[in-house]
Each structure stands twice: as structure tokens, then as C-alpha cells.
Design an enzyme around this catalytic site. Sequence first.
Site, PDB file in Angstrom:
ATOM      1  N   PHE A 184       0.881  -1.170   0.000  1.00 44.30           N
ATOM      2  CA  PHE A 184       0.000   0.000   0.000  1.00 44.30           C
ATOM      3  C   PHE A 184       0.918   1.218   0.000  1.00 44.30           C
ATOM      4  O   PHE A 184       1.721   1.394   0.913  1.00 44.30           O
ATOM      5  CB  PHE A 184      -0.857  -0.034   1.272  1.00 44.30           C
ATOM      6  CG  PHE A 184      -2.035   0.897   1.243  1.00 44.30           C
ATOM      7  CD1 PHE A 184      -3.322   0.401   1.036  1.00 44.30           C
ATOM      8  CD2 PHE A 184      -1.872   2.265   1.448  1.00 44.30           C
ATOM      9  CE1 PHE A 184      -4.429   1.251   1.032  1.00 44.30           C
ATOM     10  CE2 PHE A 184      -2.970   3.123   1.439  1.00 44.30           C
ATOM     11  CZ  PHE A 184      -4.248   2.609   1.244  1.00 44.30           C
ATOM     12  N   LEU A 185       0.823   2.019  -1.028  1.00 47.07           N
ATOM     13  CA  LEU A 185       1.762   3.148  -1.129  1.00 47.07           C
ATOM     14  C   LEU A 185       1.108   4.390  -1.721  1.00 47.07           C
ATOM     15  O   LEU A 185       0.474   4.330  -2.770  1.00 47.07           O
ATOM     16  CB  LEU A 185       2.949   2.743  -2.026  1.00 47.07           C
ATOM     17  CG  LEU A 185       4.021   3.800  -2.235  1.00 47.07           C
ATOM     18  CD1 LEU A 185       4.843   4.015  -0.964  1.00 47.07           C
ATOM     19  CD2 LEU A 185       4.963   3.404  -3.362  1.00 47.07           C
ATOM     20  N   ILE A 186       1.261   5.488  -1.003  1.00 42.35           N
ATOM     21  CA  ILE A 186       0.905   6.799  -1.557  1.00 42.35           C
ATOM     22  C   ILE A 186       2.244   7.512  -1.748  1.00 42.35           C
ATOM     23  O   ILE A 186       3.038   7.607  -0.799  1.00 42.35           O
ATOM     24  CB  ILE A 186      -0.018   7.596  -0.593  1.00 42.35           C
ATOM     25  CG1 ILE A 186      -1.358   6.880  -0.374  1.00 42.35           C
ATOM     26  CG2 ILE A 186      -0.227   9.033  -1.089  1.00 42.35           C
ATOM     27  CD1 ILE A 186      -2.303   6.841  -1.572  1.00 42.35           C
ATOM     28  N   GLY A 243      -5.272  12.830   2.941  1.00 44.26           N
ATOM     29  CA  GLY A 243      -6.437  11.960   3.079  1.00 44.26           C
ATOM     30  C   GLY A 243      -6.578  10.963   1.934  1.00 44.26           C
ATOM     31  O   GLY A 243      -7.564  10.231   1.853  1.00 44.26           O
ATOM     32  N   GLY A 266      -4.693   8.256   1.208  1.00 39.66           N
ATOM     33  CA  GLY A 266      -4.546   6.873   1.682  1.00 39.66           C
ATOM     34  C   GLY A 266      -5.870   6.363   2.240  1.00 39.66           C
ATOM     35  O   GLY A 266      -6.278   5.231   1.986  1.00 39.66           O
ATOM     36  N   GLU A 275      -1.112  -7.479   5.567  1.00 37.91           N
ATOM     37  CA  GLU A 275       0.144  -8.189   5.806  1.00 37.91           C
ATOM     38  C   GLU A 275       1.164  -7.252   6.448  1.00 37.91           C
ATOM     39  O   GLU A 275       1.455  -6.202   5.903  1.00 37.91           O
ATOM     40  CB  GLU A 275       0.670  -8.687   4.452  1.00 37.91           C
ATOM     41  CG  GLU A 275       1.823  -9.631   4.555  1.00 37.91           C
ATOM     42  CD  GLU A 275       2.156 -10.205   3.195  1.00 37.91           C
ATOM     43  OE1 GLU A 275       1.248 -10.704   2.508  1.00 37.91           O
ATOM     44  OE2 GLU A 275       3.323 -10.116   2.813  1.00 37.91           O
TER      45      GLU A 275
HETATM   46  C1  COA Z   1       0.817   4.971   5.037  1.00 38.83           C
HETATM   47  C2  COA Z   1       0.454   5.877   3.866  1.00 38.83           C
HETATM   48  C3  COA Z   1      -0.158   5.018   2.778  1.00 38.83           C
HETATM   49  C4  COA Z   1      -0.535   6.956   4.313  1.00 38.83           C
HETATM   50  O1  COA Z   1      -1.001   7.677   3.182  1.00 38.83           O
HETATM   51  P1  COA Z   1      -1.600   9.154   3.274  1.00 38.83           P
HETATM   52  O2  COA Z   1      -2.266   9.448   1.982  1.00 38.83           O
HETATM   53  O3  COA Z   1      -0.589  10.097   3.756  1.00 38.83           O
HETATM   54  O4  COA Z   1      -2.727   8.950   4.386  1.00 38.83           O
HETATM   55  P2  COA Z   1      -3.745  10.062   4.933  1.00 38.83           P
HETATM   56  O5  COA Z   1      -3.458  11.377   4.316  1.00 38.83           O
HETATM   57  O6  COA Z   1      -5.110   9.513   4.782  1.00 38.83           O
HETATM   58  O7  COA Z   1      -3.377  10.104   6.480  1.00 38.83           O
HETATM   59  C5  COA Z   1      -2.054  10.307   6.907  1.00 38.83           C
HETATM   60  C6  COA Z   1      -1.941  11.449   7.901  1.00 38.83           C
HETATM   61  O8  COA Z   1      -2.237  12.674   7.261  1.00 38.83           O
HETATM   62  C7  COA Z   1      -3.151  13.427   8.055  1.00 38.83           C
HETATM   63  N1  COA Z   1      -3.989  14.230   7.151  1.00 38.83           N
HETATM   64  C8  COA Z   1      -4.958  13.776   6.311  1.00 38.83           C
HETATM   65  N2  COA Z   1      -5.493  14.821   5.658  1.00 38.83           N
HETATM   66  C9  COA Z   1      -4.848  15.908   6.070  1.00 38.83           C
HETATM   67  C10 COA Z   1      -4.936  17.289   5.725  1.00 38.83           C
HETATM   68  N3  COA Z   1      -5.810  17.719   4.834  1.00 38.83           N
HETATM   69  N4  COA Z   1      -4.102  18.140   6.347  1.00 38.83           N
HETATM   70  C11 COA Z   1      -3.206  17.699   7.250  1.00 38.83           C
HETATM   71  N5  COA Z   1      -3.057  16.419   7.607  1.00 38.83           N
HETATM   72  C12 COA Z   1      -3.872  15.533   7.021  1.00 38.83           C
HETATM   73  C13 COA Z   1      -3.927  12.368   8.795  1.00 38.83           C
HETATM   74  O9  COA Z   1      -4.542  12.874   9.961  1.00 38.83           O
HETATM   75  C14 COA Z   1      -2.862  11.357   9.097  1.00 38.83           C
HETATM   76  O10 COA Z   1      -2.137  11.812  10.225  1.00 38.83           O
HETATM   77  P3  COA Z   1      -1.750  10.862  11.440  1.00 38.83           P
HETATM   78  O11 COA Z   1      -0.841   9.801  10.863  1.00 38.83           O
HETATM   79  O12 COA Z   1      -1.071  11.775  12.380  1.00 38.83           O
HETATM   80  O13 COA Z   1      -3.044  10.279  11.921  1.00 38.83           O
HETATM   81  C15 COA Z   1       1.718   6.607   3.311  1.00 38.83           C
HETATM   82  O14 COA Z   1       2.316   7.305   4.342  1.00 38.83           O
HETATM   83  C16 COA Z   1       2.745   5.660   2.690  1.00 38.83           C
HETATM   84  O15 COA Z   1       2.620   5.285   1.546  1.00 38.83           O
HETATM   85  N6  COA Z   1       3.780   5.301   3.503  1.00 38.83           N
HETATM   86  C17 COA Z   1       4.884   4.474   3.066  1.00 38.83           C
HETATM   87  C18 COA Z   1       4.507   3.069   2.734  1.00 38.83           C
HETATM   88  C19 COA Z   1       3.824   2.296   3.845  1.00 38.83           C
HETATM   89  O16 COA Z   1       4.180   2.363   5.000  1.00 38.83           O
HETATM   90  N7  COA Z   1       2.830   1.517   3.416  1.00 38.83           N
HETATM   91  C20 COA Z   1       2.113   0.617   4.242  1.00 38.83           C
HETATM   92  C21 COA Z   1       2.767  -0.706   4.185  1.00 38.83           C
HETATM   93  S1  COA Z   1       1.730  -1.872   5.002  1.00 38.83           S
END
Ligand code: COA
Length: 411
Positions: free
Chosen positions: A227-229, A237, A239, A262
Site C-alpha cells: 500500500f503506497l501513496i 487523506g 490513503g 500483511e
Molecule cells: C501509510 C500511507 C499510505 C498513508 O497515506 P496518506 O495518503 O498520507 O494517508 P492520509 O493522508 O489519509 O493520512 C495520513 C496522515 O495525514 C493526516 N492528514 C490527512 N489529511 C490531512 C490534511 N488535509 N491536512 C493535514 N493532515 C492531514 C492524517 O490525519 C494522518 O495523520 P496521522 O498519521 O497523524 O493520523 C503513506 O504514508 C505511505 O505510503 N507510507 C509508506 C509506505 C507504507 O508504510 N505503506 C504501508 C505498508 S503496510
Amino acid sequence: MEDSITARLKRLVTSSNEVLEFRLIRSIDDLDSKETVFKPEMTYQVFGDREIIFGYQDLKVQLFYSAGCLETYLGMTYTEKVNTEYEGVEADEILTKIAAKLAPDVHYSETNFINALTKDDTFTPYGTLIHSFSLNDKGTTRRFVVYKADMSYKGFKEYHQRIQTFLLWYIDAALFIDLDDDQWQYFNIFEKYTTSIGTSRYATIGFATVYRYYAYPQHIRPRIAQFLILPPFRRMGLGTHLLQAIYREYIGRNEVKDITVESPSEVFQRLRNYVDALNCSTLPSFKPERLRKGFDNEMVTEARDKLRINKKQARIVYEILRLRATNVANTEEYRAYRLDVKNRLNIPFKRKQNEEAKIERALRNEDKRTYTNDNGLPSEEQRKEILEKEYRLLEDEYKTVIKRLEYATEL
Ligand SMILES: CC(C)(COP(=O)(O)OP(=O)(O)OC[C@H]1O[C@@H](n2cnc3c(N)ncnc32)[C@H](O)[C@@H]1OP(=O)(O)O)[C@@H](O)C(=O)NCCC(=O)NCCS
């Protein structure tokens, strides 16, 4: 003399995490704009555990992608390279090492890459559209779409081979999956945007892979494996939307037993806790008055039947939502909550203690002389301290999810 050579060789050692630069190119201007650069979080899968590159001064390594279909450019610049003939050491083969991990057909010429950027004019996502939504980002509305695909879509395999290489830089111990196994399903998220000349285009944002495990007698247990953003699009938001789109895809299907993950990373588990808590908060068994009475089977059943959440995750969601429903200013109520969570945290210890007690009894009967009372387990006092620490960390984690739930909008 010796010293100056050593000093020079030291100067030629650089951190691979620092020198690697990624860009997703939407227009030619992005090639020079500093704002489009993003960095890897880890590079050990390519450059070894020490994450260093040897042999170059002022090194920069560029890995650029066209924003949509991910045409790839790989290049490097430096001001000096170690002189193998005089200095007796060889510089690392950087491009070869990276290219070995990339999909075929990498461009090494910037001109060819620029020409290939036009492929994005006609690029459209593979598969079927399963979710589309808009977000407000600093005053502008941005549109996003999620597509579900599999390898039967022509060209998708090549696209996936390109996007999956990002895993190396962002997921610990990431492995590429077997693309010939048709139990894999692929979810891809894109931004749908309009260029300055008014044409509509898609830009790659991230992806997830899900494996459909078989479960007896005719069920499946979809498991989210990757899972990757991509970094430029995090914390918006997206993810959350991708995860919710995956859930919607499986929740309504009778053959689905539960949806699992996983080895989730810490950030992903937080995201999952948030989405699961948001979804469970609409279920009757997770209403505040029920939560305060403790975790029960109805919660397990309802979370499983309506949302395909397994028991372990249902328990986590219960703890989060119960904390939200707890008046922490009320000493008794708060104490009851802490006790409930600590009892759950204490289960593995209790199990170990029972096993040890059995062994002790057996030893005592067998040989009174060699029997000692030291079972290697922490004392009651130490155990309480450990539990208190574990509890505090968990409560902090839960509070971040609760905070996010406060300003949650429907997904
Ligand atoms: C884990 C991952 C998928 C999250 O993706 P993302 O799109 O950043 O997720 P979201 O934006 O929905 O949420 C992440 C954070 O952003 C915050 N956020 C969401 N919208 C926001 C906004 N408009 N303004 C500020 N912060 C915001 C959320 O509150 C959350 O914060 P928290 O972690 O303190 O609770 C991403 O960080 C990633 O790809 N990481 C590396 C790979 C990984 O670990 N993958 C999972 C393997 S199992």
C-alpha cells in the site's frame, strides 16, 4: 601524503539516501523546478545496509518519471570521480545497480525522455473505475479516481512493473510480487487534472495490491499486501480514500470472510484504525452506552458480518471508540477503561505465567534439589510498570485516531 589520500577518499563517500532525487513530471517545467523533487526513505535494497555510494564528488542521481504512465529517466551528475588507475579503487556502478531493479526500457537520454512525455497525453488508467472524489487543497479543488485492475488489461503489467519499483524506497523489506499469479488484484489511485492548455490528464498517486487467499469451503480472505501513496501526495487523506475504496470492493461480497493486512507499518496501522473506527462507529453494537459495558461477541459478529473486520482488529476499534466515549474526568469511568485495556495487554504474560507454573510444578515433583523459584519472568511490580508504559503508548496512539475522528468527513 597517505592522510591526504584517505581524506580525499572519505570525501568521495556519500549517502545514497541524500543523493537520489525523484520527480514526477507533468510538464517540461517540472524538470527544473526544485519543488517537484522528493527523496527516498531508504535505499539499502539497492546500495547495501550502509546506504552509501563511493567514488564521486558532488553527486546527484536523478530518477524521473512521466507523471501518468511512468516513462522513466535515469541519470547522474558529479564533478569528480575516483581515479581507478592512480587511487586503486573503483567507483560504484550506480546506474547499473538502480537499473537492475527498474522495469525495462529506461531512458538514459534526457532528450528521448522529453519526447516520451507526450505518451501521457493519451494515458488513461487501466481497469474499472471504482471510486472518484474531490478534495480541497489550499483553496483549490482536486479530483481523484481509484481504478481496480488485473493483468488481463493490456499494458497494465508494464505499468505495474514501473510503479512497483517505488516500494524499494518506501517500504521496509519490500518484495516484488508474482505478477503471473492471478489471485492478485491491483488498486491504483490517480489525480485527474487539466493542463494549462485545457486537456484532461491522469497522474499516478499510489497503489495497493491485494491477495485473495482461499478459505474453506468457498470463501476468500483478501489480504492487503502493499500500500503506497507517493510522498508528494501524502497527508491529504488520499490513503484513507484508497483504503475505503478497497473495503467497499470486498465488504458486500458473501464469499469474503474478512479483509486483513500483511505486516502493516505503524503509519498504515494508524490509517486502518481510523477508517475502521469511523466505519464501526455507525454500527449499533459500537454505540457509546454499549462500549462502556465491555467488549462482547456481538461487536465481533457485527464488525465481521457488516465490515469484514477480524476479531483482533474489532477489539482495537472497540478500545479506540470506548476511549472516545469515556469521560476521563470521571475517575471511576477512566479507571475501568484502563483496567479493561491492561487486562487485554496482560493476556500474553498471563499465558506465559501459567506455562511456567506448570513447568515449576513438574520440576518440583521430579527433583527437589535442582528446583529453583526463578522462572525468568518479571516480578509483579516490574510487570505493572511495563503494562503502564505499554498502556500509555497505546493511549497516545488512540488519541491521534480520536482526534482525526473529530473532524472526519464521510468517505
Ligand atoms: C501509510 C500511507 C499510505 C498513508 O497515506 P496518506 O495518503 O498520507 O494517508 P492520509 O493522508 O489519509 O493520512 C495520513 C496522515 O495525514 C493526516 N492528514 C490527512 N489529511 C490531512 C490534511 N488535509 N491536512 C493535514 N493532515 C492531514 C492524517 O490525519 C494522518 O495523520 P496521522 O498519521 O497523524 O493520523 C503513506 O504514508 C505511505 O505510503 N507510507 C509508506 C509506505 C507504507 O508504510 N505503506 C504501508 C505498508 S503496510
